[in-house]
Design an enzyme around this catalytic site. Structure first.
Site, PDB file in Angstrom:
ATOM      1  N   ALA A 139     -19.437  45.925 -17.425  1.00 57.04           N
ATOM      2  CA  ALA A 139     -18.938  45.230 -16.248  1.00 57.04           C
ATOM      3  C   ALA A 139     -19.080  46.159 -15.068  1.00 57.04           C
ATOM      4  O   ALA A 139     -18.671  47.323 -15.119  1.00 57.04           O
ATOM      5  CB  ALA A 139     -17.486  44.861 -16.452  1.00 57.04           C
ATOM      6  N   GLY A 140     -19.722  45.685 -14.019  1.00 57.50           N
ATOM      7  CA  GLY A 140     -19.898  46.499 -12.820  1.00 57.50           C
ATOM      8  C   GLY A 140     -18.896  46.077 -11.767  1.00 57.50           C
ATOM      9  O   GLY A 140     -18.058  45.204 -11.999  1.00 57.50           O
ATOM     10  N   ASP A 143     -19.573  60.525  -5.728  1.00 58.36           N
ATOM     11  CA  ASP A 143     -18.889  60.059  -6.939  1.00 58.36           C
ATOM     12  C   ASP A 143     -19.588  60.579  -8.184  1.00 58.36           C
ATOM     13  O   ASP A 143     -19.826  59.842  -9.141  1.00 58.36           O
ATOM     14  CB  ASP A 143     -18.867  58.520  -6.938  1.00 58.36           C
TER      15      ASP A 143
HETATM   16  P1  AMP Z   1     -22.047  50.378 -13.090  1.00 56.70           P
HETATM   17  O1  AMP Z   1     -21.748  49.135 -12.321  1.00 56.70           O
HETATM   18  O2  AMP Z   1     -23.289  51.064 -12.645  1.00 56.70           O
HETATM   19  O3  AMP Z   1     -20.865  51.303 -13.198  1.00 56.70           O
HETATM   20  O4  AMP Z   1     -22.367  49.883 -14.603  1.00 56.70           O
HETATM   21  C1  AMP Z   1     -21.362  49.440 -15.486  1.00 56.70           C
HETATM   22  C2  AMP Z   1     -21.749  49.790 -16.908  1.00 56.70           C
HETATM   23  O5  AMP Z   1     -22.958  49.121 -17.269  1.00 56.70           O
HETATM   24  C3  AMP Z   1     -22.033  51.282 -17.116  1.00 56.70           C
HETATM   25  O6  AMP Z   1     -20.891  52.001 -17.404  1.00 56.70           O
HETATM   26  C4  AMP Z   1     -22.989  51.265 -18.291  1.00 56.70           C
HETATM   27  O7  AMP Z   1     -22.251  51.175 -19.500  1.00 56.70           O
HETATM   28  C5  AMP Z   1     -23.747  49.967 -18.080  1.00 56.70           C
HETATM   29  N1  AMP Z   1     -25.007  50.253 -17.383  1.00 56.70           N
HETATM   30  C6  AMP Z   1     -25.244  50.235 -16.051  1.00 56.70           C
HETATM   31  N2  AMP Z   1     -26.526  50.530 -15.784  1.00 56.70           N
HETATM   32  C7  AMP Z   1     -27.124  50.720 -16.976  1.00 56.70           C
HETATM   33  C8  AMP Z   1     -28.465  51.078 -17.371  1.00 56.70           C
HETATM   34  N3  AMP Z   1     -29.422  51.306 -16.466  1.00 56.70           N
HETATM   35  N4  AMP Z   1     -28.744  51.197 -18.689  1.00 56.70           N
HETATM   36  C9  AMP Z   1     -27.754  51.004 -19.602  1.00 56.70           C
HETATM   37  N5  AMP Z   1     -26.497  50.676 -19.298  1.00 56.70           N
HETATM   38  C10 AMP Z   1     -26.167  50.548 -17.994  1.00 56.70           C
END
Ligand code: AMP
Length: 973
Positions: free
Chosen positions: A619-620, A736
């Site tokens: 989840a982003g 960050d």
């Molecule tokens: P973020 O919004 O970038 O913090 O992404 C949330 C979560 O999605 C991260 O903690 C990862 O577990 C997963 N994630 C994001 N980008 C990637 C990627 N390029 N490859 C694999 N997992 C990802």
């Protein structure tokens, strides 16, 4: 004797009994129906012999019969029928009705009496038999059967005849003779019937087969499909007719009711009723016409559309008829100088179709004259066949009125021959694209060149990207020459001596060129006579000038290098358009007037049809993060991570979400997460990046606690430092940097990610890692004191965060400062306490961490120095063996908040929980290590016995035990 053949009337005996249809019989000969002499051949012609007599049958009708009753003779008596044509049959049946005298009721003299007779066969292609030919004996005749009577006649007894049917075959020649041979029997042949069996006409599985004569054991018969049916395969249906006149098995291939017809019963098809249809050949039943269609006659294969409704060429006959969509609604236009964005709502009525698309028509009006827009006008994602509801139009002329018409289209728009429903909007582009330039003046002149400068106009909307200057000899308006300049001055060379030039300047912004300035007139210097002394003076001056120039260049290069070394990117400066030789500088997307422009500039738009989403992986900040596959035509398919923007977003959220792509798209480095592109033309909006199989570094380390060697961990740290070095060189401050924002791929390569800056800005973010502080949110534990105190975010504050990431990595994902409160962390740092070395951490690495945590930010190492330091460690792995010295008591000046020493724990369970090894608690207790005292003597062999096989876990436990020994002074070695 006449050869009379009597063929019985063709009669059908139909009955269906367990699916069998009775064979049809065709009579080849029947004596019962004979009214004149049969004239069969008799041998021998001496008495007693076969006698042809007329008698009465059971029904009292007169019939021709043969009888013989030898009282003494034992010789054979033959009776041969006339020639019987085979008629194609491979076998025939002979039904014989006869009576036979009981031998015991015959006179005693008749000792050789028999109660049987023999049936013989002789086959021939021609009717050539005579009294002597063939010879009256078995071979040339062949014996068919010896026939015995079931009922025998007695004198004065009941008169009862026998009926026997004998199968005769196989037959091969054109016809045959039958011979009855008696050898002492007293009998009468009352009737002989010869017949063959045929398969009758039959209809099975909608295939009909004609009457078929079995020429051989089984005869294949070809059939045809019944009325209103059609074959289901190319081969026509066939079925086998057995020798016994029975059809064998189902047809080889079958037929089914054709279009417009359905099965009425198992063999008949009936027409679909009106209002019904059946589109294809098959066993299905007729269906009611789809919506908005009907039929008016029976037997329809398709229902016709009602007036005003249509089917597209690709629609199936089963699909409902549909109509063209109504007009798009509520067109909203956004105009940004010469770029127009049109957005609209779906039509009220989609016409019952899903394949809705839109086209945009553009008409340009100057005064009363309106014409179609020029080819230079571009549309994104396209002008026709647009499936989304948003189009960006570029290349428009300033100060021009346009009419944009958005047409709703679907698969039936073309067949409906009606004008597509549409909505229009009128838009007038901005009057001034760029503010006109003024104050063009000559600053220097020679005989052949002039230096010009002008006043930088104060742009209220856009930054000026460049100036364009045009000049020509005064009065020659068709001889303009053009020169571009990034600054507000230019030098014109190769001019004519002592001449006047007219000059105009205009500025260009992202919105295009503005108007040229008013014409300025400038002139080159007139020629002067060259005296020797003047020449010498000129030479001296040139030499001095050259010397000064060389000195200036040397000083400039020196200063530039120095400034490069000492440059400390300042956020106030970062994000600005700094230009210099060979230095690529990050551009803050928020400095763009329209941040969407930044997205277009730095992120590739990907066609949504190239992307397949496979599963949600996280989840982003703005929506789900998914794993998926990207297949761009002509490129290898790749695995991607897809960040989505959840529905219901505001314009600002969309901008913030996409800003991450605008930032990421500017970076190209093996340790920075790579942006594949964005999808903005359809919903949901997505950002596609390379996929990192092992996910976020913090959770990956926690999952693999103690599993990596020191050199592997240093390798990861080196990658992160290298990525950060690149970012700092581009004047990008991450703000960050934390293990949770580092992603790990399947080769353990770590890449810096998370360039979304919005969480610092949005107060309503719910993530507790980010604490509200004056002017935004801050991840306290990772942030340098000056950034917490007065928001001084620099690459030096990123270095502080990097030190924390080092600590997270070396402690396999431990939370920095454990469960201390944020305020306690701030206070401790203020009082110069620092995190201690994680267990087993090489001293050199802890020293590097401490360097990163210098209070004075200029004393912290730069990322290039950190990369070099880590490279040195990797080249000399022995240096990693020296672990950090365990602080003696609490006198150490740095914060020592690690797990409590073993001596302070009251039980084995408490101690194991403190060092996160509680999974081994039952093993310790079962192995007898039930108290802290016993634990202090534990060794590697004991751990193996307990089941601690992972080297990392063994180290962790033994290092904690060693601390206990130091504290208690019970060192055994
Ligand atoms: P973020 O919004 O970038 O913090 O992404 C949330 C979560 O999605 C991260 O903690 C990862 O577990 C997963 N994630 C994001 N980008 C990637 C990627 N390029 N490859 C694999 N997992 C990802």
């Amino acid at each position: 004797m006449d050869h009379v053949f009597w063929i019985g009337s063709v009669s059908w005996f139909w009955f269906v009994l367990t699916g069998l249809i009775t064979a049809e019989e065709e009579v080849l000969m029947n004596t019962k129906l004979e009214t004149s002499d049969l004239r069969w051949t008799i041998y021998p012609n001496t008495d007693p012999e076969w006698d042809e007599v007329t008698g009465l049958d059971e029904e009292g009708s007169s019939v021709r019969t043969f009888q013989i009753c030898p009282l003494e003779s034992v010789s054979s008596h033959w009776l041969r029928t006339s020639f019987i044509p085979r008629r194609g049959a491979s076998q025939v049946y002979v039904e014989v009705r006869f009576t036979m005298m009981e031998c015991s009721s015959m006179p005693n003299t008749y000792r050789t009496c028999k109660e049987t007779f023999n049936l013989y066969l002789y086959q021939s292609d021609e009717d050539t038999a005579t009294h002597t030919h063939p010879a009256w004996m078995e071979n040339p005749y062949s014996k068919v059967d010896t026939v015995a009577a079931d009922f025998l006649l007695r004198r004065g007894g009941e008169r009862k005849s026998n009926v026997k049917t004998v199968r005769v075959g196989p037959l091969a020649k054109r016809g045959f003779y039958l011979s009855f041979q008696t050898q002492g029997a007293c009998m009468a042949l009352l009737a002989v019937r010869v017949f063959l069996k045929k398969c009758p006409p039959v209809t099975r599985a909608f295939s009909s087969f004609p009457e078929t004569l079995p020429h051989s054991l089984v005869q294949q018969a070809g059939g045809v499909c019944v009325e209103n049916s059609a074959p289901l395969s190319e081969a026509p249906p066939t079925m086998f007719c057995g020798e016994d006149g029975q059809w064998v098995g189902p047809p080889s291939s079958s037929c089914a009711c054709g279009p417009g017809h359905e099965p009425a019963d198992s063999d008949r098809c009936r027409a679909c009723g009106s209002g019904q249809y059946k589109a294809s050949v098959g066993g299905s039943v007729c269906r009611v016409c789809p919506d908005n269609s009907n039929t008016h006659s029976a037997g329809s294969s398709v229902c016709l559309c009602r007036a005003g409704f249509y089917r597209a060429a690709s629609d199936l006959p089963d699909s409902a008829c549909t109509k063209p969509p109504s007009a798009p609604r509520s067109i909203i236009s956004q105009i940004n100088d010469t770029v127009v964005t049109l957005e609209w709502a779906e039509p009220v009525d989609r016409g019952g179709r899903l394949d809705l698309s839109y086209s945009v028509e553009c008409v340009c009006c100057r005064g009363p004259v309106c014409v179609a827009c020029a080819d230079s006008v571009t549309y994104r994602p396209g002008q026709v066949g647009v499936t989304g509801r948003r189009v960006i139009i570029r290349g428009l002329l300033p100060h021009t009125t346009y009419t944009f018409t958005v047409l709703s289209l679907s698969g039936v728009s073309a067949v409906s021959h009606t004008t597509p429903a549409s909505s229009s909007v009128n838009i007038t582009t901005s009057r001034d694209v760029a503010v006109p330039v003024s104050g063009v003046r000559r600053t220097k002149a020679s005989e052949s060149s002039v230096s010009l400068s002008w006043t930088v106009p104060s742009q209220n909307q856009h930054n000026i990207q460049e100036y364009q200057l045009r000049y020509s000899l005064k009065g020659q308006d068709d001889g303009w020459q053009y020169v571009s300049s990034k600054s507000s001055s230019v030098v014109l060379n190769d001019l004519a001596r002592g001449s006047q030039y007219q000059v105009q300047v205009r500025a260009r912004t992202v919105a295009g060129y503005g108007h040229f300035s008013t014409t300025a007139t400038i002139s080159t210097l007139p020629d002067e006579e060259e005296s020797p002394s003047r020449l010498m003076l000129t030479g001296v001056l040139v030499a001095i000038g050259l010397l000064i120039l060389i000195a200036v260049v040397i000083v400039a290069v020196f200063c530039f290098r120095r400034s490069n070394r000492t440059r400390d990117p300042d956020p106030d400066k970062s994000g600005q358009f700094l230009m210099g030789p060979g230095i690529k500088v990050y551009i803050d997307p928020f400095t763009y007037e329209d941040p969407n422009e930044a997205v277009r500039e730095f992120a590739k738009e990907i066609d949504v049809s190239f992307v397949k989403i496979e599963e949600v992986i996280g989840a982003g900040e703005f929506g789900e993060v998914c794993r998926g596959r990207l297949r761009v035509p002509g490129r290898k398919e790749s695995c991607v991570a897809i960040k989505t923007l959840k529905g219901g977003y505001t314009d600002k959220q969309r901008r913030d979400f996409l800003s991450e792509a605008s930032i990421m798209g500017q970076f190209q480095h093996p340790n920075i997460i790579h942006l594949e592109g964005v999808i903005t033309a359809s919903c949901p909006v997505m950002i596609l990046t390379e996929y990192m199989e092992n996910g976020a570094l913090d959770s990956f380390l926690r999952l693999n606690d103690g599993q990596f060697t020191g050199i592997q961990l240093v390798g990861m740290l080196r990658g992160i430092a290298s990525g950060m070095k690149y970012l700092s060189e581009m004047s990008f401050v991450h703000r960050d940097l934390a293990a949770r924002n580092i992603l790990v791929n399947s080769n353990l390569v770590c890449k810096v990610s998370d360039f979304g800056l919005s969480r610092f800005l949005t107060e309503n973010s719910s993530d507790p890692t980010y604490t509200s502080s004056l002017g935004g949110k801050i991840p306290i534990r990772w942030t340098a004191p000056e950034a917490i105190a007065f928001r001084k975010f620099t690459s030096a504050s990123d270095v502080w965060s990097y030190g924390i990431v080092m600590w997270e990595v070396m402690s396999f994902g431990e939370r920095p400062y454990w469960d201390m409160s944020n305020q306690d962390v701030i206070n401790a740092i203020e009082q110069d306490y620092r995190l201690p070395a994680p267990p087993e951490c090489p001293a050199s690495l802890h020293q590097l961490m401490l360097d990163c945590w210098q209070k004075e930010r200029s004393s912290r190492p730069r990322f290039c120095a950190i990369v070099s330091a880590l490279d040195r460690l990797i080249r000399h792995p022995a240096s990693l063996k020296i672990t950090a010295r365990i602080p003696d008591g609490l006198s150490h000046p740095l914060l020592d908040q690690r797990a409590p020493p073993l001596s302070l724990c009251s039980s084995v369970g408490e101690w194991l929980r403190a060092i996160k090894m509680e999974r081994y608690e039952s093993g310790f207790l079962q192995a007898g290590f039930t108290s802290i005292e016993l634990i202090s003597h534990i060794c590697t062999e004991d751990l193996l016995r307990i089941g601690v096989t992972l080297a990392g876990h063994q180290k962790k436990i033994l290092s904690s035990v060693q601390t206990l020994r130091i504290h208690s002074g019970s060192l055994r070695y």
